[in-house]
Design a protein around this motif. Structure first.
Motif, mmCIF file in Angstrom:
data_model
loop_
_atom_site.group_PDB
_atom_site.id
_atom_site.type_symbol
_atom_site.label_atom_id
_atom_site.label_comp_id
_atom_site.label_asym_id
_atom_site.label_seq_id
_atom_site.Cartn_x
_atom_site.Cartn_y
_atom_site.Cartn_z
ATOM 1 N N LEU A 48 0.828 -1.207 0.000
ATOM 2 C CA LEU A 48 0.000 0.000 0.000
ATOM 3 C C LEU A 48 0.862 1.257 0.000
ATOM 4 C CD1 LEU A 48 -2.756 -1.111 2.559
ATOM 5 C CD2 LEU A 48 -3.016 -0.844 0.081
ATOM 6 N N ALA A 49 1.991 1.216 0.720
ATOM 7 C CA ALA A 49 2.892 2.371 0.751
ATOM 8 C C ALA A 49 3.465 2.640 -0.638
ATOM 9 C CB ALA A 49 4.018 2.135 1.750
ATOM 10 N N VAL A 50 3.864 1.587 -1.349
ATOM 11 C CA VAL A 50 4.383 1.757 -2.706
ATOM 12 C C VAL A 50 3.288 2.292 -3.630
ATOM 13 C CG1 VAL A 50 5.300 0.534 -4.721
ATOM 14 C CG2 VAL A 50 6.187 0.019 -2.438
ATOM 15 N N GLY A 251 10.475 12.513 -2.485
ATOM 16 C CA GLY A 251 9.604 11.748 -1.594
ATOM 17 C C GLY A 251 9.086 10.457 -2.199
ATOM 18 N N VAL A 252 8.862 10.451 -3.515
ATOM 19 C CA VAL A 252 8.376 9.225 -4.161
ATOM 20 C C VAL A 252 9.385 8.096 -3.973
ATOM 21 C CG1 VAL A 252 7.820 8.139 -6.369
ATOM 22 C CG2 VAL A 252 6.944 10.432 -5.836
ATOM 23 N N PHE A 253 10.669 8.408 -4.226
ATOM 24 C CA PHE A 253 11.711 7.392 -4.081
ATOM 25 C C PHE A 253 11.870 6.983 -2.617
ATOM 26 C CE2 PHE A 253 12.803 10.051 -7.744
ATOM 27 C CZ PHE A 253 12.815 9.086 -8.748
ATOM 28 N N LEU A 254 11.779 7.974 -1.716
ATOM 29 C CA LEU A 254 11.911 7.681 -0.291
ATOM 30 C C LEU A 254 10.778 6.784 0.179
ATOM 31 C CD1 LEU A 254 13.301 8.146 2.422
ATOM 32 C CD2 LEU A 254 11.964 10.256 2.684
ATOM 33 N N LEU A 255 9.546 7.080 -0.259
ATOM 34 C CA LEU A 255 8.404 6.287 0.183
ATOM 35 C C LEU A 255 8.441 4.881 -0.423
ATOM 36 C CD1 LEU A 255 5.890 5.984 1.796
ATOM 37 C CD2 LEU A 255 4.600 7.193 0.031
ATOM 38 N N VAL A 256 8.885 4.765 -1.671
ATOM 39 C CA VAL A 256 9.038 3.429 -2.254
ATOM 40 C C VAL A 256 10.045 2.627 -1.440
ATOM 41 C CG1 VAL A 256 9.947 2.149 -4.238
ATOM 42 C CG2 VAL A 256 8.344 4.025 -4.596
ATOM 43 N N ALA A 257 11.165 3.271 -1.063
ATOM 44 C CA ALA A 257 12.190 2.584 -0.268
ATOM 45 C C ALA A 257 11.631 2.155 1.080
ATOM 46 C CB ALA A 257 13.403 3.496 -0.079
ATOM 47 N N VAL A 258 10.866 3.036 1.733
ATOM 48 C CA VAL A 258 10.271 2.693 3.030
ATOM 49 C C VAL A 258 9.241 1.580 2.858
ATOM 50 C CG1 VAL A 258 8.791 3.555 4.896
ATOM 51 C CG2 VAL A 258 10.712 4.928 4.100
#
Length: 279
Positions: A48-50, A251-258
């Protein structure tokens, strides 16, 4: 009227019975099921985060994950399986918080008991949420802002919410530290694990704990901001924290990583279900 000795003996007998039940084979097996069930939830949370990172809608938190399960065929039946596992973890963690860790030194024992007590509360909340979703067919959701608003309305509420925010940030930091130092392996029995399983257990645990710690830390910051601005909607749970990450530079890359990291924690839970010392 029973004397003090009789009351003490009855209490000791009750404590012994509770210990025996919580350490019985069926409860220990169900507790492992509960740990694995938490892994399923974290795999869904990561997904869901991705999805949020890529611009899709949805609720990237526990409620969103439970609703996703409920929407699937036989999903509500599966939710009741999760409830059984979560309740077993609550029983095991509660007994551990009271009677466990006699092998450790006093400071370590107190710390581990406190962690077990906290885990009992977390899994109790998961059990209630899963049961509610199973009954209703969907999660009620959106409780974070309401809870924060209720606290802010109390006398000294801003200070209380601010302290909670600090505590959550510290908790997130501790998770990052536990992941970085692989301290989570201390509560596992890896004697029967081969080299590949040990390595996967360690790496997924490291990445997972650090990713969760980052998300929890952001949530703590949002709770602190809610206290400073008197705006409870800024602290509307993990979903708000993850969406706040997306709004940051890169933020997109950071949230995908998280999100991938949280999914790694889900995979780690399956290893933990196998190797955790459930005694």
């Amino acid at each position: 009227m029973p004397d003090a000795g009789s009351v003490s003996e009855a209490a000791a007998a009750a404590g012994s019975s509770a210990r025996d039940v919580a350490r019985s084979r069926p409860v220990r097996l169900a507790a492992r099921l509960g740990i694995a069930s938490n892994g399923v939830l974290h795999l869904l949370l990561g997904y869901l985060a991705v999805q949020v990172a890529l611009g899709s809608g949805g609720q990237a938190d526990q409620n969103g994950a439970l609703s996703t399960i409920a929407s699937e065929p036989v999903g509500r039946v599966f939710l009741w399986v999760l409830v059984v596992g979560f309740v077993a973890v609550v029983m095991w963690r509660t007994v551990s918080a009271i009677f466990g860790f006699g092998y450790a030194d006093r400071t370590t024992m107190i710390t581990k008991k406190a962690v077990s007590a906290g885990q009992a509360v977390v899994y109790a909340a998961l059990a209630v949420a899963a049961a509610t979703t199973a009954v209703q067919g969907r999660s009620s959701g959106g409780g974070g802002g309401q809870a924060t608003g209720g606290l802010l309305a109390l006398p000294g509420g801003q200070i209380l919410v601010g302290l909670i925010g600090v505590g959550v940030v510290v908790g997130g930091g501790v998770m990052v530290w536990v992941g970085w130092t692989t301290r989570f392996t201390e509560d596992q029995d890896l004697a029967g694990a081969d080299r590949r399983a040990r390595r996967l257990n360690e790496r997924t645990g490291q990445v997972g704990y650090i990713a969760k710690g980052i998300a929890v830390g952001v949530l703590g910051v949002l709770i602190g901001i809610a206290a400073l601005t008197f705006d409870p909607q800024r602290a509307n749970g993990l979903d708000s924290a993850l969406k706040t990450l997306r709004e940051q530079p890169f933020g997109v890359f950071l949230l995908v990583a998280v999100g991938v990291g949280i999914a790694c924690y889900g995979v780690f839970c399956f290893f933990d279900a196998r190797y955790h010392r459930v005694v």
